[in-house]
Every structure is written in C-alpha cells, then in structure tokens.
Design an enzyme around this catalytic site. Structure first.
Site, mmCIF file in Angstrom:
data_model
loop_
_atom_site.group_PDB
_atom_site.id
_atom_site.type_symbol
_atom_site.label_atom_id
_atom_site.label_comp_id
_atom_site.label_asym_id
_atom_site.label_seq_id
_atom_site.Cartn_x
_atom_site.Cartn_y
_atom_site.Cartn_z
ATOM 1 N N ILE A 138 8.633 -3.074 5.563
ATOM 2 C CA ILE A 138 9.916 -3.430 5.072
ATOM 3 C C ILE A 138 10.007 -4.813 4.415
ATOM 4 C CG2 ILE A 138 11.095 -2.184 7.252
ATOM 5 C CD1 ILE A 138 11.875 -4.870 8.214
ATOM 6 N N ASP A 139 8.836 -5.708 4.276
ATOM 7 C CA ASP A 139 8.873 -6.864 3.740
ATOM 8 C C ASP A 139 8.543 -6.764 2.359
ATOM 9 O OD1 ASP A 139 8.925 -8.093 6.118
ATOM 10 O OD2 ASP A 139 7.125 -8.815 6.317
#
Length: 428
Positions: A138-139
C-alpha cells in the site's frame, strides 16, 4: 508428493494489502484452465523453512468469491529464508517434495528477493523451479514506472481518504481542533500525499520535499505556518497529514534531547519506539501558545486499518489481471521477474532491473516532487509560501516585525540539499 506435472505454489510474504486474494483468484483460475495444479502455502516461507507441507489445494470452485475480500486466505509471514542457507535448502527441498515446478510470490521487496533466491538455489542444486513475483504494497514505493501503482495502493488511499474526511468534519464541528495524522509509509510519501490530496487536507508533509536532515523545528514551523494561515481566515481547525518517513529525516540529536529514545545494539535510534505524533503535538502546542492561539491537537496513526480492507473495483480487476499474467509468464517459460502491467500490456521486469547496484537491495520509488500530481497537491494546501514572507499581516500574527519574520522563516524555502536551520531574529 502431488502427482501432477505442472504445479504452481503461491506464497504470500510481508504485510497484507487489499487485492491479495484477487491475485490468488487470478492465478488459480488461469492455471486451472490449462490443467495445472495450484496449491497455496500457508504462512509465507516460515513453514516451508521448517519442512512443513502445510498447504491447501486451490481450485476455481473453492475460491469463486475471494477476489472481493480483504486480508489473505493463506495468511502471511515476514519470515526471510535467505538469512540461513539451511532454511533456503529446506524451502527448496520441501517445494520439490510437493512436486512444485513453478512459484508465484506475492509481496514487497523482501519477498521478491526471497523469490529470486529460491530460483537460484534450486538451479544450483540441479532442480528447476521457475518463479514470478507479483509486487504488493500500500506504500506504492516499489520501483515500477511512474504512474503504475502497486496493487492495494488505490484501495488504501480511498479508505484513508474517507477517514481524513471524517476527521476534517470532526475538526470543523468541534472547532479549535487540529488532527495530526501520521500516515504509513516509512520510505516514501505516496500514501500520505494520495490521501491528503484526495481528502483536501489543509497540509501534507512528505519526506521527499525535505533536505537529507532537518531539525525538528523545521517540521514544527511548517505545521505552525498552516495553523496560523487558517486561523487568520477564521478557521481554527484542520487536518495535517504527515508521512511517517518524516521521522527519519529529523536530526537524531533532536530526539535525544527529549530523553525518551531507545537505541539498538549499534547505537541507532529505534524509531518504532518513538511516539512521533505525541512529540509533534507537544512541540506545536508550545509554538502556537507563543502566538496566543488556543486549540487542541489530537494525533492519530493511519495505516494498519487500511491493509485488510476489501479491495475497491480498481484493485480487484488490477490484481486479478496480475495473477492472470503471472501464469501466462510462467507458461511461456519465464522465470526470475516481477510482473507489471504498463499501457494495458504485461511487462515482466527482471529482478536485476529493480535492484539498486550500490546497495544490492530493491530500489525505492520516491514521490516525484516535479510531477504535476505533486504540484497540484502542493498548490491546494494552506501553508507558508515564499511570498508570505513579505506579508505584514502574517508577521504581525507571529508577533514579529516584517524584517524579523522574513529572517526567521526564510530558511524554509532554502533549496540547497543540506540541513536547514531556523534563524532567530535579533534581540533588540
């Protein structure tokens, strides 16, 4: 041993991200169409490294709806089998005993590295296990081409945007309240910028906009500037989104002065032990008190609640496509690459392509602060700008003369790549 000629094993490593089950669905459906067997290995590489054959046979009939669900049906592990040769040997031997001929790994850079190591060790020991990696985080910081997200990012951004919007409404309704949201993303500011931009947060700060190291006061001055400018428009409330990677930009000596740091065996600060939100909160409250601005600040971390939420339609489709293309890559004899989709076409990227030759580790994709996306986000924030240095009204709000105000805050706009220091106005 499973008596089928072609067997794909799926291993999920690292932390969760929306869309993992969609990848599993895509792999299973496409492989099964050609009569290949698919097994899901539980708990990443951890059980394989112990020689445990803990798996589930995956078939279209028993995974028909998993693509819409969050989490990971196989569970996950951060276990790294590359640290000990005995672990790597056991992993390869266990996969071989299971009849595995192909391996699909789903994870971040560490899992990609482990995937490559499995293929290499198998080759050295006279076995053949072709591998493909599906990048997940998700980064959004894996080294894909600009504009190509990692799956899970868009879902995390959408979910976080709703959270920020709710906090913004709470701050407005309560008045005299600010929220400092510390957004997950240690190495890059993609998620913080994405959620802040979409929600219209008053301020977002990411590590990419800063010099290599800055004093804590630098961050405090940026946040205070936003608070003061909104205060002057009659809005004594707001939300500031701060990427957690900011913490590693701050001069370590500043944290040591606080007397609350914990260090590892090498003398390095354990940043995970610091309550960064509380540190910022207290420092900013001290600053605004000098300006006679009364407000309350609530610090809140946003990150873990984003990882296992159900994927939005974009990530469902994107992740299933990645799973489909991963199988196509393996069926065409490919190995040793991560699969990406660029301009609606599958583009394998070799492990060597994503490796930093200087460190040997996976490259980190940073936010491009020269991009249109960043410039639009930056323009929508309310924060001190260079032209504000000539505003006598702002100077007055800071209880400074125009000359002292400009002298004190000009350092914020220093473009040199060195640690900037706030100038103190001369005492008269």
């Amino acid at each position: 041993m499973i008596g089928i000629r072609n067997v794909i094993a799926i291993v999920c490593g690292g932390g969760p991200a929306p869309g993992i089950n969609s990848v599993i669905s895509g792999v299973t459906n496409e492989a099964s169409r050609y009569g290949w067997d698919v097994i899901g290995i539980y708990d990443g590489f951890s059980r394989l490294a112990r020689g445990e054959k803990n798996y589930v046979r995956l078939e279209p009939k028993n995974i028909s709806h998993i693509h819409m669900t969050g989490g990971c049906i196989l569970k996950m592990s951060r276990y790294n089998p590359t640290k000990k040769e005995s672990d790597m040997r056991t992993v390869v031997e266990t996969l071989t005993e299971l009849g595995v001929t192909h391996l699909v790994t789903i994870g971040g850079d560490d899992t990609a590295y482990s995937s490559a190591a499995v293929a290499e060790y198998a080759r050295k020991t006279g076995r053949t296990i072709n591998v493909v990696h599906v990048p997940k985080t998700i980064d959004n910081d894996l080294p894909l081409p600009e504009g190509v997200p990692t799956f899970g990012f868009e879902t995390a951004r959408a979910f976080a945007t709703t959270e920020i919007e709710n906090l913004m409404e709470d701050a407005r309704t309560s008045n005299n309240r600010w929220y400092f949201t510390i957004a997950m993303g240690r190495t890059a500011g993609h998620l913080a910028l994405g959620m802040g931009r979409s929600a219209g947060a008053a301020l977002t700060i990411i590590p990419e906009e800063l010099p290599e190291q800055v004093p804590l006061q630098h961050i405090v001055d940026i946040i205070t500037g936003s608070i003061v400018k909104r205060y002057l428009t009659g809005k004594n409330y707001g939300v500031a989104v701060i990427a957690e990677g900011i913490i590693e930009k701050i001069t370590p000596a500043d944290f040591e002065k606080l007397g609350t740091v914990v260090k590892d065996e090498h003398g390095h600060i354990r940043y995970s032990e610091l309550d960064f939100g509380e540190i910022l909160k207290q420092a900013v409250l001290k600053e605004v008190k000098k300006l006679d601005i009364k407000l309350s600040i609530i610090d809140k971390e946003i990150g873990y609640e984003l990882r296992c939420t159900a994927p939005i339609a974009y990530d469902i489709d994107y992740a299933r496509s990645l799973g489909y293309e991963a199988v196509q890559f393996l069926m065409n004899g490919g190995s040793g690459a991560l699969i990406t989709i660029q301009d609606s076409q599958a583009v394998p990227m070799t492990f060597d392509e994503i490796k930093d030759p200087a460190t040997g580790k996976t490259k980190v994709r940073k936010v491009n602060i020269d991009s249109v996306t960043y410039k639009i986000a930056r323009a929508s924030m309310m924060r001190l700008e260079k032209e504000d240095l000539d505003d006598p009204g702002l100077a007055n709000a800071y209880h400074l003369s125009p000359e002292d105000f400009k002298k004190r805050y000009a350092y914020l706009f220093d473009t040199e790549k060195k640690a900037a220091k706030p100038a103190e106005p001369e005492k008269k």
